[in-house]
Design a protein around this motif. Structure first.
Motif, PDB file in Angstrom:
ATOM      1  N   TYR A 652     -24.405   1.633  16.642  1.00 47.04           N
ATOM      2  CA  TYR A 652     -23.127   0.940  16.534  1.00 47.04           C
ATOM      3  C   TYR A 652     -23.037   0.086  15.261  1.00 47.04           C
ATOM      4  CZ  TYR A 652     -25.259  -3.499  17.981  1.00 47.04           C
ATOM      5  OH  TYR A 652     -26.013  -4.636  18.041  1.00 47.04           O
ATOM      6  N   PHE A 653     -24.194  -0.359  14.710  1.00 52.56           N
ATOM      7  CA  PHE A 653     -24.157  -1.169  13.495  1.00 52.56           C
ATOM      8  C   PHE A 653     -23.667  -0.351  12.307  1.00 52.56           C
ATOM      9  CE2 PHE A 653     -26.281  -2.667   9.610  1.00 52.56           C
ATOM     10  CZ  PHE A 653     -25.726  -3.937   9.530  1.00 52.56           C
ATOM     11  N   GLN A 654     -24.171   0.868  12.160  1.00 55.85           N
ATOM     12  CA  GLN A 654     -23.705   1.717  11.071  1.00 55.85           C
ATOM     13  C   GLN A 654     -22.223   2.045  11.230  1.00 55.85           C
ATOM     14  OE1 GLN A 654     -26.581   4.903  11.507  1.00 55.85           O
ATOM     15  NE2 GLN A 654     -27.802   4.134   9.792  1.00 55.85           N
ATOM     16  N   GLY A 655     -21.804   2.251  12.479  1.00 56.15           N
ATOM     17  CA  GLY A 655     -20.380   2.479  12.695  1.00 56.15           C
ATOM     18  C   GLY A 655     -19.550   1.264  12.326  1.00 56.15           C
ATOM     19  N   THR A 656     -20.071   0.067  12.631  1.00 52.27           N
ATOM     20  CA  THR A 656     -19.353  -1.154  12.262  1.00 52.27           C
ATOM     21  C   THR A 656     -19.207  -1.265  10.753  1.00 52.27           C
ATOM     22  OG1 THR A 656     -20.259  -2.245  14.223  1.00 52.27           O
ATOM     23  CG2 THR A 656     -19.339  -3.655  12.513  1.00 52.27           C
ATOM     24  N   VAL A 657     -20.237  -0.861   9.993  1.00 52.65           N
ATOM     25  CA  VAL A 657     -20.159  -0.887   8.530  1.00 52.65           C
ATOM     26  C   VAL A 657     -19.026   0.001   8.035  1.00 52.65           C
ATOM     27  CG1 VAL A 657     -21.382  -0.272   6.416  1.00 52.65           C
ATOM     28  CG2 VAL A 657     -22.585  -1.487   8.236  1.00 52.65           C
ATOM     29  N   LEU A 658     -18.930   1.220   8.573  1.00 55.72           N
ATOM     30  CA  LEU A 658     -17.868   2.133   8.147  1.00 55.72           C
ATOM     31  C   LEU A 658     -16.485   1.569   8.479  1.00 55.72           C
ATOM     32  CD1 LEU A 658     -19.349   5.610   9.202  1.00 55.72           C
ATOM     33  CD2 LEU A 658     -19.281   4.594   6.922  1.00 55.72           C
ATOM     34  N   VAL A 659     -16.332   1.007   9.682  1.00 53.75           N
ATOM     35  CA  VAL A 659     -15.033   0.460  10.075  1.00 53.75           C
ATOM     36  C   VAL A 659     -14.670  -0.740   9.206  1.00 53.75           C
ATOM     37  CG1 VAL A 659     -13.755  -0.625  11.952  1.00 53.75           C
ATOM     38  CG2 VAL A 659     -15.235   1.321  12.432  1.00 53.75           C
ATOM     39  N   MET A 660     -15.630  -1.609   8.923  1.00 49.66           N
ATOM     40  CA  MET A 660     -15.352  -2.774   8.097  1.00 49.66           C
ATOM     41  C   MET A 660     -14.962  -2.382   6.676  1.00 49.66           C
ATOM     42  SD  MET A 660     -15.378  -5.459   9.823  1.00 49.66           S
ATOM     43  CE  MET A 660     -15.869  -6.053  11.424  1.00 49.66           C
ATOM     44  N   VAL A 661     -15.649  -1.411   6.116  1.00 50.91           N
ATOM     45  CA  VAL A 661     -15.273  -0.932   4.777  1.00 50.91           C
ATOM     46  C   VAL A 661     -13.858  -0.360   4.786  1.00 50.91           C
ATOM     47  CG1 VAL A 661     -15.812   0.778   2.989  1.00 50.91           C
ATOM     48  CG2 VAL A 661     -17.648  -0.529   4.060  1.00 50.91           C
ATOM     49  N   TYR A 662     -13.508   0.336   5.863  1.00 52.65           N
ATOM     50  CA  TYR A 662     -12.146   0.884   5.963  1.00 52.65           C
ATOM     51  C   TYR A 662     -11.109  -0.235   5.982  1.00 52.65           C
ATOM     52  CZ  TYR A 662      -8.086   3.220   7.985  1.00 52.65           C
ATOM     53  OH  TYR A 662      -6.815   3.684   8.223  1.00 52.65           O
ATOM     54  N   PHE A 663     -11.371  -1.293   6.744  1.00 54.54           N
ATOM     55  CA  PHE A 663     -10.424  -2.411   6.800  1.00 54.54           C
ATOM     56  C   PHE A 663     -10.361  -3.162   5.471  1.00 54.54           C
ATOM     57  CE2 PHE A 663     -10.999  -2.202  11.541  1.00 54.54           C
ATOM     58  CZ  PHE A 663      -9.687  -1.851  11.803  1.00 54.54           C
ATOM     59  N   ILE A 664     -11.468  -3.222   4.748  1.00 57.14           N
ATOM     60  CA  ILE A 664     -11.438  -3.837   3.415  1.00 57.14           C
ATOM     61  C   ILE A 664     -10.540  -3.040   2.481  1.00 57.14           C
ATOM     62  CG2 ILE A 664     -12.852  -4.323   1.375  1.00 57.14           C
ATOM     63  CD1 ILE A 664     -15.144  -5.045   3.267  1.00 57.14           C
ATOM     64  N   LEU A 665     -10.648  -1.715   2.546  1.00 55.51           N
ATOM     65  CA  LEU A 665      -9.774  -0.874   1.720  1.00 55.51           C
ATOM     66  C   LEU A 665      -8.311  -1.041   2.123  1.00 55.51           C
ATOM     67  CD1 LEU A 665     -11.877   2.424   1.445  1.00 55.51           C
ATOM     68  CD2 LEU A 665     -11.556   0.650  -0.284  1.00 55.51           C
ATOM     69  N   LEU A 666      -8.049  -1.194   3.426  1.00 51.51           N
ATOM     70  CA  LEU A 666      -6.676  -1.442   3.862  1.00 51.51           C
ATOM     71  C   LEU A 666      -6.149  -2.757   3.293  1.00 51.51           C
ATOM     72  CD1 LEU A 666      -6.515  -0.316   7.615  1.00 51.51           C
ATOM     73  CD2 LEU A 666      -5.903   0.950   5.557  1.00 51.51           C
ATOM     74  N   ALA A 667      -7.009  -3.784   3.251  1.00 51.51           N
ATOM     75  CA  ALA A 667      -6.589  -5.051   2.664  1.00 51.51           C
ATOM     76  C   ALA A 667      -6.274  -4.896   1.185  1.00 51.51           C
ATOM     77  CB  ALA A 667      -7.691  -6.101   2.869  1.00 51.51           C
ATOM     78  N   VAL A 668      -7.048  -4.071   0.492  1.00 47.53           N
ATOM     79  CA  VAL A 668      -6.769  -3.815  -0.920  1.00 47.53           C
ATOM     80  C   VAL A 668      -5.409  -3.137  -1.085  1.00 47.53           C
ATOM     81  CG1 VAL A 668      -7.517  -2.516  -2.950  1.00 47.53           C
ATOM     82  CG2 VAL A 668      -9.204  -3.711  -1.537  1.00 47.53           C
ATOM     83  N   TYR A 669      -5.129  -2.158  -0.251  1.00 45.11           N
ATOM     84  CA  TYR A 669      -3.830  -1.481  -0.316  1.00 45.11           C
ATOM     85  C   TYR A 669      -2.690  -2.425   0.070  1.00 45.11           C
ATOM     86  CZ  TYR A 669      -5.637   3.235  -1.099  1.00 45.11           C
ATOM     87  OH  TYR A 669      -6.210   4.349  -1.648  1.00 45.11           O
ATOM     88  N   PHE A 670      -2.954  -3.343   1.004  1.00 40.85           N
ATOM     89  CA  PHE A 670      -1.903  -4.254   1.459  1.00 40.85           C
ATOM     90  C   PHE A 670      -1.454  -5.188   0.343  1.00 40.85           C
ATOM     91  CE2 PHE A 670      -0.480  -8.232   3.402  1.00 40.85           C
ATOM     92  CZ  PHE A 670       0.472  -7.766   4.295  1.00 40.85           C
ATOM     93  N   PHE A 671      -2.410  -5.686  -0.446  1.00 40.01           N
ATOM     94  CA  PHE A 671      -2.077  -6.635  -1.511  1.00 40.01           C
ATOM     95  C   PHE A 671      -1.810  -5.955  -2.851  1.00 40.01           C
ATOM     96  CE2 PHE A 671      -4.578  -9.197   1.511  1.00 40.01           C
ATOM     97  CZ  PHE A 671      -3.653 -10.203   1.757  1.00 40.01           C
ATOM     98  N   ALA A 672      -1.921  -4.625  -2.878  1.00 38.04           N
ATOM     99  CA  ALA A 672      -1.672  -3.916  -4.137  1.00 38.04           C
ATOM    100  C   ALA A 672      -0.175  -3.900  -4.441  1.00 38.04           C
ATOM    101  CB  ALA A 672      -2.207  -2.491  -4.052  1.00 38.04           C
ATOM    102  N   PRO A 673       0.205  -3.953  -5.706  1.00 37.06           N
ATOM    103  CA  PRO A 673       1.630  -3.848  -6.053  1.00 37.06           C
ATOM    104  C   PRO A 673       2.155  -2.447  -5.771  1.00 37.06           C
ATOM    105  CG  PRO A 673       0.272  -3.840  -8.025  1.00 37.06           C
ATOM    106  CD  PRO A 673      -0.650  -4.142  -6.885  1.00 37.06           C
ATOM    107  N   SER A 674       3.447  -2.353  -5.617  1.00 31.87           N
ATOM    108  CA  SER A 674       4.063  -1.057  -5.315  1.00 31.87           C
ATOM    109  C   SER A 674       3.852  -0.090  -6.462  1.00 31.87           C
ATOM    110  CB  SER A 674       5.556  -1.234  -5.047  1.00 31.87           C
ATOM    111  OG  SER A 674       5.767  -2.079  -3.929  1.00 31.87           O
ATOM    112  N   PRO A 675       3.709   1.192  -6.174  1.00 31.89           N
ATOM    113  CA  PRO A 675       3.503   2.173  -7.250  1.00 31.89           C
ATOM    114  C   PRO A 675       4.730   2.294  -8.132  1.00 31.89           C
ATOM    115  CG  PRO A 675       3.846   3.276  -5.151  1.00 31.89           C
ATOM    116  CD  PRO A 675       3.717   1.817  -4.844  1.00 31.89           C
ATOM    117  N   SER A 676       4.521   2.776  -9.330  1.00 30.11           N
ATOM    118  CA  SER A 676       5.631   2.969 -10.269  1.00 30.11           C
ATOM    119  C   SER A 676       6.590   4.007  -9.717  1.00 30.11           C
ATOM    120  CB  SER A 676       5.094   3.415 -11.625  1.00 30.11           C
ATOM    121  OG  SER A 676       4.371   4.625 -11.499  1.00 30.11           O
ATOM    122  N   GLY A 677       7.863   3.731  -9.862  1.00 31.92           N
ATOM    123  CA  GLY A 677       8.880   4.637  -9.341  1.00 31.92           C
ATOM    124  C   GLY A 677       9.437   4.202  -8.013  1.00 31.92           C
ATOM    125  N   CYS A 678       8.874   3.159  -7.378  1.00 28.34           N
ATOM    126  CA  CYS A 678       9.370   2.667  -6.091  1.00 28.34           C
ATOM    127  C   CYS A 678      10.155   1.373  -6.310  1.00 28.34           C
ATOM    128  CB  CYS A 678       8.217   2.449  -5.122  1.00 28.34           C
ATOM    129  SG  CYS A 678       7.395   3.977  -4.645  1.00 28.34           S
TER     130      CYS A 678
END
Length: 678
Positions: A652-678
């Protein structure tokens, strides 16, 4: 319980010889209950389209556990000792349904007594009022009328107009009134004034309890009361507390309920269809009616319609997967391959293509960027979130889980190849493209000082698009041809030269019921009709989703990147996530990992080349050049997944690492500016 399992640990070999035991460590053994299920696995798993759905055949009744058997009971089984009836579920029934249902029976009983002719049914309603206030630990029986009570009727020969039973003397004011007129008048009053009101109330209770799933016993209780109890002559209905009865009881038992709630009803299926998919099916009808009838948005707004359309995709994807599995199970490999190749990714492709068409008609590049975000979100989610969540949930029950690293290595190699091929045009454009910025400001007031630039991107259309049309576009077409070719080579590897990695056989365990002939839930023609109808509804829901996503993209403060990688990417894959979790709980982590890997491989090697092929015949704004954020997120996810899966075991620890990395990437996408053309 015998179900398709992936065996990669020594425990699978306790029933086999030493030679077989050694092979268990280097191959995945998929055990099927019968030849039909084995054919389904062969035509789905080995072909690479792992749409893991429910069994396409009915399991023998004697092979099912007592818990599952109780789910399908008709609430007419009397147990010697039912235990205490004071449970949380029973109290919930009292608060939600019992009090007002009992009050309604009292009111109907008063109306029946006022009519005089309906007095027998008034007495019945009075007794049922107490029963439905707290039906637990009580029994309703259909009893025979003693012959002494039928003496008055010998010369009349009348019987109940409802179910043919004779009318008892005790329910009549006088024996000399026991003519056919009294019978018919009493029944007519009941059917006109009493029964419709109670049937409507029980119908409301039945629908509400069924939608709540855990309260399905209450739905069965109401349905059986409406169809049996309320249609019996009053003198044939006997209500008694269970403690005052003896087991076995004399007479037919109509209702006997001990519990209002059962948490295991998530396993309940109707004709092979899970109860969740059954309950979500009316949502599709509501979505289509609101979407196409209320086009001006008078009743609901675009946000509501978009949400409904997106939620409707989940049950439709389930039905499409079930239909594919049913057809493959009853067909040869060629037919199964054609069906899988045609409809395997129809859910995602339908949404992507409709979004690209709408963006092309409106001249809005934002739709193409949203599609790219959804593709990347599916890839990252299936590589990190799906296996990570399965590891965490499976690790709660199992301290350490093992899986077949050889079969996972095949999928990982294909995933590395596909990611490299998909992002090759992007890397090419970064090297040879020209960096163009929207506006720049000199922050030092010096012509040779530092400039702050905004909206910078690599321009591929410099010199009339020579770089794009002469170099990038041919590279995109080349990659779109090589990726499906690599996928076919992978299939040839698993189907012909290295079939021992995926060993599928029929279970030879000596358990009762394994020698029964398989009973298929859906025939081939029925599955084909359901597949076509589900695909048609899927196209309509995708059209509604793309029609009403525009206000969300323009008015929302959330980045379009985040909307694409979360909602649009993962909602269609929810049925597969649920299936992966179920396999992880059964200690079949190999199948859970293969689900995520296969979906990711399909995105890169099938869905993206199909979108590129579509743009050839229908020009859109879609180009196979992704933003830096998509490239870095995808490559990092694939590298991390292969590092975690290197040793063939996890917790379960290795699974927690994968899930946490996924949520970190989601946070990056959340605070990222909108793509060009939008």
């Amino acid at each position: 319980r015998v179900s398709p399992t992936a065996t990669s640990t020594p425990s699978c070999c306790q029933q086999h010889s030493e030679e077989v035991c050694e092979s268990c460590l280097v191959k995945t053994t998929l055990t099927a209950e019968n030849a039909v299920e084995a054919n389904k696995l062969s035509n789905n798993y080995k072909f690479g389209f792992k749409k893991w759905k429910s069994h396409v055949t009915a399991r023998p009744w004697e092979d099912r556990s007592e818990i599952v058997k109780e789910l399908y009971s008709d609430l007419n089984i009397v147990r010697g000792s039912g235990g205490s009836t004071l449970t949380c579920g029973n109290v919930l029934y009292l608060l939600l349904f019992g009090w007002w249902l009992s009050l309604l029976y009292v009111l109907v009983a008063a109306v029946m007594f006022i009519t005089i002719m309906g007095a027998p049914y008034g007495r019945l309603c009075w007794d049922l009022a107490g029963y439905f206030l707290w039906p637990f630990g009580k029994v309703i029986q259909k009893v025979e009328v003693p012959k002494s009570h039928q003496a008055c009727e010998a010369g009349v020969g009348e019987s109940s107009a409802l179910l043919g039973g004779p009318t008892a003397l005790r329910w009549r004011p006088r024996c000399w009134l026991g003519t056919g007129y009294w019978h018919h008048a009493s029944t007519a009053v009941w059917l006109c004034l009493g029964y419709p009101v109670l049937a409507l109330a029980h119908g409301l209770v039945c629908v509400t309890a069924w939608l709540l799933i855990v309260l399905i016993p209450v739905a069965k209780l109401s349905a059986r009361a409406t169809s049996r109890v309320l249609l019996l002559p009053p003198e044939r209905v006997l209500i008694r507390p269970l403690r005052m009865t003896e087991v076995p009881l004399e007479g037919e038992v109509i209702l006997c309920c001990y519990r209002a709630a059962n948490p295991y009803y998530y396993k309940y299926a109707v004709d092979g269809i899970n109860v969740f998919a059954v309950n979500l099916l009316p949502l599709v009808l509501v979505t289509l009616v609101l979407g196409y009838v209320d086009s001006p948005n008078h009743l609901t707004g675009s946000a509501v319609k978009f949400t409904l359309a997106l939620l409707s995709i989940m049950p439709l994807s389930y039905y499409i997967g079930m239909a594919i599995a049913s057809i493959s199970a009853q067909s040869n490999f060629a037919v199964g391959a054609v069906v899988n190749a045609t409809f395997g990714s129809i859910t995602e492709l339908t949404f992507y293509i409709t979004a690209l068409i709408k963006g092309s008609r409106e001249g809005n590049r934002c739709y193409a960027e949203v599609v790219k975000s959804a593709l990347t979100g599916t890839l990252v989610g299936c590589v990190l979130f799906v296996p990570g969540l399965c590891m965490v949930i499976g690790g709660i029950r199992h301290q350490e889980q093992r899986f077949n690293s050889r079969s996972a290595g095949v999928s990982s190699a294909l995933l590395f190849l596909s990611v490299g091929g998909v992002f090759a045009p992007t890397l090419f454009s970064k090297v040879y493209g020209k960096l163009v910025c929207g506006e720049c400001h000199n922050v030092t007031q010096n012509p040779l000082g530092h400039y702050l630039c905004h909206n910078c991107h690599f321009d591929l259309m410099d010199n009339n698009g020579t770089l794009y049309y002469s170099h990038v576009q041919p590279l995109v077409y080349t990659v779109s041809i090589l990726l499906p070719a690599a996928y076919l080579i992978g299939l040839f590897f698993t189907l012909k030269t290295h079939t021992h990695i995926y060993d599928i056989h029929i279970s030879d365990c000596h358990m009762p019921g394994h020698h029964h002939s398989a009973v298929v839930h859906w025939s081939r023609w029925r599955a084909l009709v359901i597949l076509l109808l589900s695909t048609l509804c899927m196209s309509a829901c995708a059209d509604l989703a793309t029609e009403h996503i525009s206000p969300i993209l323009t008015n929302s403060t959330i980045s379009q990147y985040f909307i694409g990688v979360t909602v649009l990417a993962m909602v269609p894959e929810l049925p597969e996530i649920v299936n992966g979790i179920q396999f992880a709980l059964q200690n079949n982590l190999s199948l859970s990992i293969e689900i995520g890997n296969c979906i990711a491989v399909q995105v890169c090697m099938l869905q993206i080349p199909i979108l590129v092929l579509f743009t050839i015949f229908y020009p859109t704004n879609f180009t196979l050049v992704f933003s830096d954020l998509h490239v870095y997120a995808s490559m990092f996810s694939v590298v991390l997944m292969n590092y975690i899966f290197m040793d063939g075991k996890c917790d379960y620890f290795q699974g927690t690492v994968l899930v946490m990395v996924y949520f970190i990437l989601l946070a990056v996408y959340f605070f990222a500016p909108s793509p060009s053309g939008c």
